[in-house]
Scaffold this motif. Structure first.
Motif, PDB file in Angstrom:
ATOM      1  N   GLU A   1       0.823  -1.212   0.000  1.00 38.06           N
ATOM      2  CA  GLU A   1       0.000   0.000   0.000  1.00 38.06           C
ATOM      3  C   GLU A   1       0.861   1.268   0.000  1.00 38.06           C
ATOM      4  OE1 GLU A   1      -3.057  -0.189  -0.605  1.00 38.06           O
ATOM      5  OE2 GLU A   1      -3.200  -2.353  -0.348  1.00 38.06           O
ATOM      6  N   THR A   2       2.037   1.189   0.620  1.00 32.05           N
ATOM      7  CA  THR A   2       2.954   2.340   0.586  1.00 32.05           C
ATOM      8  C   THR A   2       3.439   2.586  -0.830  1.00 32.05           C
ATOM      9  OG1 THR A   2       3.670   1.875   2.848  1.00 32.05           O
ATOM     10  CG2 THR A   2       5.083   3.302   1.531  1.00 32.05           C
ATOM     11  N   ARG A   3       3.783   1.516  -1.540  1.00 32.02           N
ATOM     12  CA  ARG A   3       4.227   1.648  -2.924  1.00 32.02           C
ATOM     13  C   ARG A   3       3.122   2.207  -3.810  1.00 32.02           C
ATOM     14  NH1 ARG A   3       7.266  -4.245  -3.523  1.00 32.02           N
ATOM     15  NH2 ARG A   3       9.215  -3.657  -2.498  1.00 32.02           N
ATOM     16  N   ARG A   4       1.871   1.873  -3.490  1.00 32.11           N
ATOM     17  CA  ARG A   4       0.732   2.377  -4.265  1.00 32.11           C
ATOM     18  C   ARG A   4       0.379   3.820  -3.924  1.00 32.11           C
ATOM     19  NH1 ARG A   4      -3.585  -2.614  -3.695  1.00 32.11           N
ATOM     20  NH2 ARG A   4      -2.746  -3.943  -5.361  1.00 32.11           N
ATOM     21  N   GLY A   5       0.956   4.321  -2.828  1.00 37.35           N
ATOM     22  CA  GLY A   5       0.616   5.669  -2.390  1.00 37.35           C
ATOM     23  C   GLY A   5      -0.639   5.719  -1.550  1.00 37.35           C
ATOM     24  N   ASN A   6      -1.148   4.533  -1.151  1.00 33.32           N
ATOM     25  CA  ASN A   6      -2.347   4.457  -0.305  1.00 33.32           C
ATOM     26  C   ASN A   6      -1.916   4.513   1.158  1.00 33.32           C
ATOM     27  OD1 ASN A   6      -4.867   4.086   0.735  1.00 33.32           O
ATOM     28  ND2 ASN A   6      -5.245   2.116  -0.249  1.00 33.32           N
ATOM     29  N   PHE A   7      -1.497   5.706   1.582  1.00 32.67           N
ATOM     30  CA  PHE A   7      -0.892   5.851   2.899  1.00 32.67           C
ATOM     31  C   PHE A   7      -1.870   5.604   4.044  1.00 32.67           C
ATOM     32  CE2 PHE A   7       1.718   8.691   0.140  1.00 32.67           C
ATOM     33  CZ  PHE A   7       2.854   7.905   0.153  1.00 32.67           C
ATOM     34  N   SER A   8      -3.149   5.923   3.839  1.00 37.81           N
ATOM     35  CA  SER A   8      -4.111   5.732   4.929  1.00 37.81           C
ATOM     36  C   SER A   8      -4.230   4.265   5.297  1.00 37.81           C
ATOM     37  CB  SER A   8      -5.481   6.290   4.542  1.00 37.81           C
ATOM     38  OG  SER A   8      -5.963   5.654   3.364  1.00 37.81           O
ATOM     39  N   LEU A   9      -4.344   3.392   4.281  1.00 33.52           N
ATOM     40  CA  LEU A   9      -4.441   1.958   4.568  1.00 33.52           C
ATOM     41  C   LEU A   9      -3.128   1.441   5.141  1.00 33.52           C
ATOM     42  CD1 LEU A   9      -5.983  -0.640   4.556  1.00 33.52           C
ATOM     43  CD2 LEU A   9      -5.417  -0.967   2.144  1.00 33.52           C
ATOM     44  N   ALA A  10      -1.990   1.936   4.626  1.00 28.99           N
ATOM     45  CA  ALA A  10      -0.686   1.506   5.149  1.00 28.99           C
ATOM     46  C   ALA A  10      -0.543   1.885   6.620  1.00 28.99           C
ATOM     47  CB  ALA A  10       0.438   2.132   4.321  1.00 28.99           C
ATOM     48  N   ILE A  11      -0.942   3.101   6.973  1.00 25.70           N
ATOM     49  CA  ILE A  11      -0.860   3.529   8.371  1.00 25.70           C
ATOM     50  C   ILE A  11      -1.838   2.737   9.233  1.00 25.70           C
ATOM     51  CG2 ILE A  11      -1.337   5.452   9.925  1.00 25.70           C
ATOM     52  CD1 ILE A  11      -0.095   7.307   7.898  1.00 25.70           C
ATOM     53  N   ALA A  12      -3.031   2.457   8.684  1.00 27.25           N
ATOM     54  CA  ALA A  12      -4.000   1.658   9.436  1.00 27.25           C
ATOM     55  C   ALA A  12      -3.418   0.294   9.772  1.00 27.25           C
ATOM     56  CB  ALA A  12      -5.284   1.501   8.615  1.00 27.25           C
ATOM     57  N   LEU A  13      -2.775  -0.315   8.798  1.00 31.60           N
ATOM     58  CA  LEU A  13      -2.156  -1.619   9.032  1.00 31.60           C
ATOM     59  C   LEU A  13      -1.025  -1.521  10.055  1.00 31.60           C
ATOM     60  CD1 LEU A  13      -2.060  -2.733   5.297  1.00 31.60           C
ATOM     61  CD2 LEU A  13      -3.495  -3.727   7.076  1.00 31.60           C
ATOM     62  N   GLY A  14      -0.236  -0.432   9.969  1.00 32.99           N
ATOM     63  CA  GLY A  14       0.829  -0.233  10.947  1.00 32.99           C
ATOM     64  C   GLY A  14       0.285  -0.035  12.351  1.00 32.99           C
ATOM     65  N   LEU A  15      -0.823   0.704  12.464  1.00 30.87           N
ATOM     66  CA  LEU A  15      -1.438   0.904  13.782  1.00 30.87           C
ATOM     67  C   LEU A  15      -1.966  -0.406  14.346  1.00 30.87           C
ATOM     68  CD1 LEU A  15      -3.406   4.251  13.230  1.00 30.87           C
ATOM     69  CD2 LEU A  15      -1.332   3.887  14.590  1.00 30.87           C
ATOM     70  N   VAL A  16      -2.496  -1.247  13.460  1.00 33.32           N
ATOM     71  CA  VAL A  16      -2.983  -2.549  13.910  1.00 33.32           C
ATOM     72  C   VAL A  16      -1.836  -3.387  14.452  1.00 33.32           C
ATOM     73  CG1 VAL A  16      -3.961  -4.740  13.140  1.00 33.32           C
ATOM     74  CG2 VAL A  16      -4.994  -2.591  12.405  1.00 33.32           C
ATOM     75  N   LEU A  17      -0.683  -3.343  13.776  1.00 30.54           N
ATOM     76  CA  LEU A  17       0.496  -4.068  14.269  1.00 30.54           C
ATOM     77  C   LEU A  17       0.888  -3.586  15.670  1.00 30.54           C
ATOM     78  CD1 LEU A  17       3.149  -4.556  11.426  1.00 30.54           C
ATOM     79  CD2 LEU A  17       2.202  -6.276  12.958  1.00 30.54           C
ATOM     80  N   LEU A  18       0.911  -2.271  15.841  1.00 33.18           N
ATOM     81  CA  LEU A  18       1.236  -1.723  17.153  1.00 33.18           C
ATOM     82  C   LEU A  18       0.207  -2.135  18.193  1.00 33.18           C
ATOM     83  CD1 LEU A  18       2.359   1.913  16.238  1.00 33.18           C
ATOM     84  CD2 LEU A  18       3.794   0.060  17.086  1.00 33.18           C
ATOM     85  N   LEU A  19      -1.071  -2.134  17.793  1.00 34.39           N
ATOM     86  CA  LEU A  19      -2.143  -2.499  18.721  1.00 34.39           C
ATOM     87  C   LEU A  19      -2.015  -3.962  19.140  1.00 34.39           C
ATOM     88  CD1 LEU A  19      -4.737  -1.603  20.145  1.00 34.39           C
ATOM     89  CD2 LEU A  19      -6.023  -2.327  18.116  1.00 34.39           C
ATOM     90  N   LEU A  20      -1.719  -4.834  18.185  1.00 36.55           N
ATOM     91  CA  LEU A  20      -1.547  -6.255  18.504  1.00 36.55           C
ATOM     92  C   LEU A  20      -0.400  -6.449  19.483  1.00 36.55           C
ATOM     93  CD1 LEU A  20      -2.031  -7.956  15.015  1.00 36.55           C
ATOM     94  CD2 LEU A  20      -3.579  -8.004  16.968  1.00 36.55           C
ATOM     95  N   SER A  21       0.712  -5.763  19.233  1.00 38.87           N
ATOM     96  CA  SER A  21       1.864  -5.861  20.124  1.00 38.87           C
ATOM     97  C   SER A  21       1.514  -5.365  21.526  1.00 38.87           C
ATOM     98  CB  SER A  21       3.025  -5.046  19.552  1.00 38.87           C
ATOM     99  OG  SER A  21       4.128  -5.078  20.421  1.00 38.87           O
ATOM    100  N   PHE A  22       0.769  -4.264  21.585  1.00 33.90           N
ATOM    101  CA  PHE A  22       0.355  -3.701  22.871  1.00 33.90           C
ATOM    102  C   PHE A  22      -0.545  -4.676  23.634  1.00 33.90           C
ATOM    103  CE2 PHE A  22      -2.777  -1.318  25.366  1.00 33.90           C
ATOM    104  CZ  PHE A  22      -1.935  -0.630  26.230  1.00 33.90           C
ATOM    105  N   ILE A  23      -1.495  -5.302  22.912  1.00 33.18           N
ATOM    106  CA  ILE A  23      -2.426  -6.228  23.561  1.00 33.18           C
ATOM    107  C   ILE A  23      -1.685  -7.445  24.111  1.00 33.18           C
ATOM    108  CG2 ILE A  23      -4.328  -7.840  23.127  1.00 33.18           C
ATOM    109  CD1 ILE A  23      -5.434  -5.775  21.125  1.00 33.18           C
ATOM    110  N   VAL A  24      -0.811  -8.021  23.285  1.00 33.43           N
ATOM    111  CA  VAL A  24      -0.079  -9.221  23.703  1.00 33.43           C
ATOM    112  C   VAL A  24       0.798  -8.918  24.921  1.00 33.43           C
ATOM    113  CG1 VAL A  24       1.736 -10.842  23.040  1.00 33.43           C
ATOM    114  CG2 VAL A  24      -0.103 -10.306  21.436  1.00 33.43           C
ATOM    115  N   ASN A  25       1.533  -7.811  24.882  1.00 33.24           N
ATOM    116  CA  ASN A  25       2.409  -7.475  25.998  1.00 33.24           C
ATOM    117  C   ASN A  25       1.626  -7.076  27.247  1.00 33.24           C
ATOM    118  OD1 ASN A  25       5.389  -7.538  25.125  1.00 33.24           O
ATOM    119  ND2 ASN A  25       4.375  -6.568  23.399  1.00 33.24           N
ATOM    120  N   SER A  26       0.449  -6.460  27.049  1.00 36.27           N
ATOM    121  CA  SER A  26      -0.394  -6.102  28.193  1.00 36.27           C
ATOM    122  C   SER A  26      -0.934  -7.351  28.873  1.00 36.27           C
ATOM    123  CB  SER A  26      -1.557  -5.213  27.732  1.00 36.27           C
ATOM    124  OG  SER A  26      -1.072  -3.989  27.228  1.00 36.27           O
TER     125      SER A  26
END
Length: 230
Positions: free
Chosen positions: A196-221
């Motif tokens: 999505e970054t290569r396509r210039g679809n930054f909103s979806l790319a950031i959404a996916l990145g936020l999901v990764l961070l959220l998953l990491s936060f949930i697992v560690n919490s």
């Protein structure tokens, strides 16, 4: 800054809109990474216990190789698995699994296994002698003493699994090479971010990145809460 803010707003909107494609990618990422880590735990914890408790000739060499493997570059692992599973590789005549979720699980297993083994060995080195001596002093059989040791090490073992999960869920090189980033089949969070970054679809790319961070936060919490309640 405006572009980043706009992309972040659209990303949050996308996450909470229940976008089917996004949640399919999340589910596929979790399935592949959790399966790889569970397999790494099933095979890696016994190997770690054995290496931690036994002394034999050549052990130091095995440990050095193991500690090097803990830092294997994902793209290198992906290349090795790609060559192993390709049409000209030794496995293809029997079954062909390149560009499938199974190949991605295999690549992530190779990344997770040395981490689980290495952290299990360190945990054993820190507690084994005292726990085993105490258990044997209370009349425990060798099997009961080993079970007592595993029980005492459970926090460290879970931490090893969580560490391995954090390693594989965030890697992109291996799954990109052996999975092929096929939309709707082998595309996972990290490969989707790249696409999505290569396509210039930054909103979806950031959404996916936020999901990764959220998953990491949930697992560690969850790990933190479990340790705190013990």
């Amino acid at each position: 800054m405006n572009l980043l803010g706009e992309a972040l707003y659209k990303a949050l909107e996308l996450i909470f809109s229940g976008d089917r494609e996004l949640y399919q990618v999340i589910g596929r990422s979790l399935y592949i990474s959790i399966t790889a880590v569970v397999l790494a735990g099933i095979f890696g914890i016994p190997v770690g216990l054995f290496l931690g408790l036994r002394n034999f000739r050549g052990k130091s060499i095995i440990l050095k190789i193991l500690y090097v493997a803990m830092g294997l570059p994902p793209v290198f692992v992906g290349l090795l698995v790609f060559l192993l599973l390709s049409r000209s590789g030794p496995i293809a005549p029997y079954f062909y699994i390149l560009f499938t979720p199974l190949a991605m699980i295999l690549a992530q297993f190779i990344l997770a296994f040395p981490i689980v083994v290495g952290l299990t060995i360190l945990a054993v080195a820190g507690k084994a002698e005292m726990v085993l001596m105490t258990a044997r002093g209370l009349g425990a059989s060798p099997r009961q003493a080993l079970l007592t040791l595993v029980t005492e090490l459970k926090v460290a073992l879970v931490t090893a699994l969580v560490t391995a999960f954090g390693r594989v869920i965030a890697e992109v090189g291996a799954v990109m090479l052996v999975g092929g980033d096929i939309k709707g089949y082998t595309q996972v969070l990290t490969t989707a971010i790249v696409l999505e970054t290569r396509r210039g679809n930054f909103s979806l790319a950031i959404a996916l990145g936020l999901v990764l961070l959220l998953l990491s936060f949930i697992v560690n919490s969850l790990l933190y809460a479990w340790q705190y309640r013990r």
